[in-house]
Design a protein around this motif. Structure first.
Motif, mmCIF file in Angstrom:
data_model
loop_
_atom_site.group_PDB
_atom_site.id
_atom_site.type_symbol
_atom_site.label_atom_id
_atom_site.label_comp_id
_atom_site.label_asym_id
_atom_site.label_seq_id
_atom_site.Cartn_x
_atom_site.Cartn_y
_atom_site.Cartn_z
ATOM 1 N N ALA A 484 0.671 -1.294 -0.052
ATOM 2 C CA ALA A 484 -0.165 0.032 -0.116
ATOM 3 C C ALA A 484 0.877 1.322 0.034
ATOM 4 O O ALA A 484 0.660 2.206 -0.537
ATOM 5 N N SER A 485 2.057 1.430 0.808
ATOM 6 C CA SER A 485 2.749 2.398 0.808
ATOM 7 C C SER A 485 3.556 2.821 -0.460
ATOM 8 O O SER A 485 3.797 4.005 -0.693
ATOM 9 N N ARG A 486 3.386 1.721 -1.546
ATOM 10 C CA ARG A 486 4.185 2.008 -2.723
ATOM 11 C C ARG A 486 3.320 2.747 -3.848
ATOM 12 O O ARG A 486 3.413 3.044 -4.695
ATOM 13 N N ASN A 487 1.823 2.825 -3.079
ATOM 14 C CA ASN A 487 0.859 3.452 -4.152
ATOM 15 C C ASN A 487 0.282 4.452 -3.436
ATOM 16 O O ASN A 487 -0.362 4.440 -2.445
ATOM 17 N N ASP A 488 0.534 5.716 -3.655
ATOM 18 C CA ASP A 488 -0.052 7.124 -3.082
ATOM 19 C C ASP A 488 -1.469 7.029 -2.945
ATOM 20 O O ASP A 488 -2.043 7.470 -2.153
ATOM 21 N N GLU A 489 -2.008 6.668 -4.155
ATOM 22 C CA GLU A 489 -3.550 6.702 -4.170
ATOM 23 C C GLU A 489 -4.225 5.604 -3.267
ATOM 24 O O GLU A 489 -5.179 5.917 -2.698
ATOM 25 N N ALA A 490 -3.415 4.379 -2.889
ATOM 26 C CA ALA A 490 -3.994 3.617 -1.900
ATOM 27 C C ALA A 490 -3.744 4.093 -0.547
ATOM 28 O O ALA A 490 -4.659 3.892 0.243
ATOM 29 N N VAL A 491 -2.716 4.857 -0.457
ATOM 30 C CA VAL A 491 -2.725 5.693 1.106
ATOM 31 C C VAL A 491 -3.834 6.729 1.099
ATOM 32 O O VAL A 491 -4.339 6.676 2.315
ATOM 33 N N TYR A 492 -4.151 7.389 -0.111
ATOM 34 C CA TYR A 492 -5.151 8.099 0.036
ATOM 35 C C TYR A 492 -6.420 7.491 0.380
ATOM 36 O O TYR A 492 -7.336 7.990 1.234
ATOM 37 N N VAL A 493 -6.782 6.090 -0.293
ATOM 38 C CA VAL A 493 -7.947 5.448 0.075
ATOM 39 C C VAL A 493 -7.884 5.130 1.648
ATOM 40 O O VAL A 493 -8.966 5.240 2.278
ATOM 41 N N LEU A 494 -6.972 4.653 2.229
ATOM 42 C CA LEU A 494 -6.663 4.575 3.660
ATOM 43 C C LEU A 494 -7.150 5.671 4.483
ATOM 44 O O LEU A 494 -7.751 5.417 5.446
ATOM 45 N N MET A 495 -6.731 6.845 4.131
ATOM 46 C CA MET A 495 -6.881 8.017 4.901
ATOM 47 C C MET A 495 -8.267 8.089 4.814
ATOM 48 O O MET A 495 -8.833 8.651 6.040
ATOM 49 N N ALA A 496 -8.780 7.865 3.797
ATOM 50 C CA ALA A 496 -10.405 8.142 3.664
ATOM 51 C C ALA A 496 -11.317 7.327 4.449
ATOM 52 O O ALA A 496 -12.358 7.811 5.060
ATOM 53 N N TYR A 497 -10.702 6.098 4.432
ATOM 54 C CA TYR A 497 -11.259 4.978 5.146
ATOM 55 C C TYR A 497 -11.200 5.315 6.606
ATOM 56 O O TYR A 497 -12.120 5.134 7.610
ATOM 57 N N HIS A 498 -10.077 5.770 7.166
ATOM 58 C CA HIS A 498 -10.148 6.246 8.573
ATOM 59 C C HIS A 498 -10.765 7.384 8.809
ATOM 60 O O HIS A 498 -11.574 7.463 10.080
ATOM 61 N N ASP A 499 -10.913 8.204 8.189
ATOM 62 C CA ASP A 499 -11.863 9.304 8.188
ATOM 63 C C ASP A 499 -13.150 9.032 8.655
ATOM 64 O O ASP A 499 -13.947 9.504 9.283
#
Length: 896
Positions: A484-499
């Protein structure tokens, strides 16, 4: 001798057994005949032995008689010899005595006659001559001679006469003695003759003849030797016969060994087919074992084994290549690589192999899960033929399939439906059996998600979903986080998931994972948010860094907590951030509500509200509740010009003595720290050392004590309609809805300033370290880090050691004119801010040396202008070096 159609047993009987049996019969006949002869001879010998024993008894008796006679004769002979010796000795002694006596008598007589003769022959003349006379007369005066000669002659004559006389005397004695001895000899001879007669009698006894019939067994012995010789000759003939059978025996023996080897190889093959559950081939192998191929006699084991396998496979219609594979695998010493490579690419061989292994009990495959076709595909991807490896590969497939089914169910429960699922064959096709279970499952799971999800940013959502679902399994966590860390967009999705989880949680709404597709922020929206929101940007940076280390954060609160702690520790332990901490402590009260929410999420403090009913808001809050707060009971003391506070121990002890209530949790931590927010509301901060449940329990008990004290003071006082609630809050945009400016304008309403963020920040500042205040402030978009740095004086860039050592220059270093002068120097060198200078110093190591002279001139010139004296060169160097070193070290804060 032996051909392919001959029976080995009949050949052996014909060429070996029969000749030997004939020869043995001849030997038996010969032995029987010679045995009869030997028995006859033995009887003869036994008879003669008996006669010999009888003759020996007679001879023994005769010998005893003979012995007695010999003893008697010898005794008699000895007695006779003794008598003869004694008689001879006596006679000899008598002879000697007689001879001696006669000799003495004759010598005496001769001596007497000699003396008389001498006297008569002329004693006178003798005396004269002898004793001195001159003449001597022999026989008187008849013959006159020379006196000396005559004397000598006379004396000689007399001596001769004397000698003759003695001789005659001895002779006469001897003759008499000889006579005596002769008589003695005759007597002795008589005795000797008698002794010889006795000896002859003894000799006659010795020479008595004895019967020689006892030696007559020599003839029997000779006859025995003849019998044995005849038997030896017969046996020699048998040996010749035996020798003639040796070649035939050798050939038959070789055939027998070959047949044993053939049977042994057949038995080995039976063991192999039994091992692989091919029991139906055992009878065929037994039949092959009964008919060895004679022409292969003398061949090596491999050739024989191949012939047997060929024969069995032809009769059983079994694939010979598979059989060779089974044999090679079972023997272990033979390599299977080449055979296996041949089989793997041939479905006609793989299919029957899969059916055989599927039925094999020792592998114990679950036939409800594993079919022959699936096993065939697994075999085609198996590296080499090994039952353990095949079992492991099957187990890997079954485990992946089971996990996939389980996670399909989990996704289904989250309202995520995978429309295009991988079938069992596709699962096998996507497995690399050389790789680990974790990597294989990730590959299969991601493949299925890719096929099923119909969304934009598919790769991002797949990587994010995999991280969300699999992070709970320690075996997957590291890898899914790194992916996930190698894909910036995946990190964006995970942040949206947390929010979204936080928003749903604070709104007491149900959260499903499917919400991230239709309710959460998209990767592009989150990206825009990060670009404009300083707090989100820092969260993103820290979250991505943590994921790259294989760390998973279950919520944004945990991310914030770890981030604040890590950054605070760095700021606390590094002197270069000292000036930064001083600047940021002044701006904490300006941060917005979401920034404070991050501090609460980090567990730095808790925020609570005390709510009361309207009738009770006056007396109850003012006279009872407010007594507990350290901000109302005057026990709080603050050092002027600092944020450090302490507590008056006298007031604390007095309050405890009066009401039995402790206002402090420990020496530096108050239990109650709240202030008025509205007429019926109090807002307070709870230290992180105290749990909220403990706080609620304490405040209830302590308010009860205060009420009792009021009742004791005035029993007539009544408290009606009293009620209060202690509510812990999370100060975020999801928890508060504040009337916006649009309502004021459209509805002609004047609102009251309820700046809750400022209230909380003011209260919380006492519970945060300078480093924590600095970190929290950097999260806020309203706080411009560049502006704060630019507003620092030159004094703020000096270390505490320099500030103390050169304290007399502090006012000069704090002078605004000095800061303006330094800025002019920067502009002259093409630098427009402290931030730019910090970046340039970090990347250009030579720039520092270029700027030292310029800054030293500025310091010296302004100091002379202000103080009318020159600034010491060494002091200039210290100030310039401190200023430039601090700015260079602050380079990394721009990405903090």
């Amino acid at each position: 001798m032996v051909n392919g159609s001959s029976d080995l047993d009949s050949e052996f009987e014909k060429h070996i057994i029969n000749p030997l049996e004939d020869e043995l019969k001849n030997l038996k006949i010969n032995l029987s005949e010679n045995g009869t002869k030997l028995e006859t001879l033995d009887k003869s010998i036994q008879s003669k032995h008996k006669d010999y024993a009888n003759g020996l008894s007679i001879y023994s008796n005769e010998l005893n008689t003979y012995r007695n006679e010999v003893v008697t004769k010898i005794t008699k002979c000895l007695n006779s010899s003794r008598n003869i010796i004694d008689s001879g000795k006596k006679i000899f002694n008598n002879c000697i005595d007689h001879f001696y006596n006669q000799l003495l008598k004759n010598v005496a007589l001769v001596s007497f006659l000699f003396i008389v003769s001498v006297f008569f022959l002329g004693i006178r003349g003798l005396n004269t001559d002898v004793f001195g006379g001159n003449h001597t007369y022999l026989l008187g005066n008849s013959f006159p001679i020379n006196s000396k000669v005559s004397n000598m002659l006379i004396n000689l004559l007399l001596v001769l006469l004397y000698i003759v006389a003695i001789f005659l005397s001895v002779y006469i004695s001897r003759q008499k003695s000889k006579t005596k001895l002769k008589l003695t000899q005759e007597s002795f001879t008589t005795n000797i003759n008698a002794l010889e007669n006795d000896t002859s009698s003894i000799r006659q006894l010795k020479d008595k003849p004895y019967s020689t019939d006892l030696c007559s067994i020599d003839s029997e012995n000779k006859k025995k030797q003849e019998v044995f010789r005849e038997f030896a000759n017969s046996f020699q003939d048998s040996i010749t016969v035996f020798k003639r059978t040796i070649p035939a025996y050798r050939e038959i023996n070789e055939m027998e060994k070959y047949r044993e080897k053939w049977h042994l190889e057949c038995n080995k093959l039976k063991t192999v087919v039994a091992f692989f559950g091919l029991d139906e081939l055992k009878d065929i192998i037994d039949n092959v074992g009964k008919t060895p191929v004679i022409k292969l006699k003398g061949s090596d084991d491999r050739t024989i084994k191949s012939s047997i396998i060929n024969s069995v496979c032809e009769r059983a219609f079994f694939d010979e290549v598979l059989m060779n594979l089974f044999v090679s695998y079972y023997e272990e010493s033979r390599k299977t690589e080449n055979i296996w490579e041949q089989i793997k690419v041939d479905n006609n061989k793989l299919h029957p192999l899969a059916e055989i292994l599927l039925k094999l009990k020792k592998l114990n495959f679950d036939k409800d899960v594993l079919t022959g076709n699936i096993l065939q595909k697994i075999l085609a991807k198996t590296q080499f033929f090994n039952l353990t490896l095949i079992t492991n590969n099957v187990s890997l497939y079954i485990r992946i399939r089971k996990f996939l089914i389980n996670y399909r169910e989990k996704l289904h429960n989250e309202n995520i439906f995978l429309e295009i699922q991988l079938n069992d064959e596709e699962i096998v096709e996507n497995i690399s059996f050389e790789d680990t279970f974790e990597n294989n499952f990730l590959n299969v799971f991601c493949k299925e998600l890719h096929q099923s999800l119909n969304v934009n940013f598919k790769d991002a959502y797949v990587d994010a979903l995999v991280a969300i679902i699999l992070n709970q399994d320690i075996n997957f966590r590291d890898e899914v986080c790194k992916i996930a860390s190698r894909n910036d967009e995946a990190v964006y999705v995970l942040m949206a998931y947390h929010d979204l989880r936080k928003q749903k949680g604070e709104g007491n709404e149900q959260f499903l994972l499917s919400n991230i597709f239709d309710q959460g922020e998209t990767p592009s929206q989150m990206k825009e948010k990060i670009e404009i929101d300083q707090g989100s940007k820092k969260t993103y940076q820290y979250f991505k860094l943590g994921l790259s280390r294989g760390e998973w954060y279950e919520s944004s609160q945990i991310i914030t907590q770890k981030m604040i702690k890590e950054l605070s520790d760095r700021i606390d332990h590094e002197q270069k951030y000292r000036s930064l901490k001083i600047a940021f402590t002044k701006v904490l009260t300006k941060v917005n509500i979401n920034t404070l929410d991050k501090a609460v999420d980090a567990g730095l403090f808790s925020v609570y509200l005390i709510l009361t009913s309207k009738p009770a808001k006056g007396r109850f809050l003012d006279n009872i509740v407010d007594k507990l707060s350290v901000r109302s009971n005057k026990c709080e003391k603050r050092k002027k010009g600092t944020s450090t506070r302490s507590y008056d121990t006298d007031i604390v002890e007095s309050f405890k003595s009066k009401f039995g209530i402790s206002l402090l949790f420990d020496s530096s931590t108050p239990i109650y720290d709240f202030e008025k927010y509205s007429a019926s509301t109090r807002i307070g901060i709870l230290d992180k050392k105290i749990s909220f449940t403990t706080f609620v329990d304490r405040i209830n008990k302590d308010i009860e004590k205060l009420l009792k004290a009021e009742n004791e003071k005035d029993p007539t006082k009544k408290w009606e309609d009293i009620g209060f609630i202690v509510l812990r809050i999370s100060p975020s945009k999801y928890s508060f809805g504040i009337m916006n400016e649009k309502i004021e304008k459209t509805c002609n309403v004047t609102s009251t300033n309820l700046d809750i963020a400022k209230k909380i920040a003011t209260l919380a500042s006492d519970y945060l370290s300078d480093a924590e205040k600095t970190v929290i402030s950097t999260f806020d978009n309203t706080v411009n880090l560049v502006d704060i740095i630019e507003q620092l004086t030159i004094f703020d860039f000096m270390s505490p050691v320099v500030q103390k050592e050169f304290s007399k220059y502090n006012s000069f270093l704090k002078d605004e004119d000095l800061r303006v002068s330094i800025y002019k120097c920067l502009e002259e060198n093409g630098i427009d801010s402290f931030k730019q200078l910090s970046i340039f110093l970090h990347h250009d190591k030579e720039l520092k040396n270029k700027l030292k002279n310029s800054f030293s001139s500025c310091l010296d010139s302004l100091y002379f202008t202000k103080r009318r004296s020159r600034l010491n060169k060494s002091t200039q160097e210290v100030f310039v070096n401190e200023f430039l070193d601090t700015l260079e070290s602050l380079n990394e804060i721009w990405n903090m």
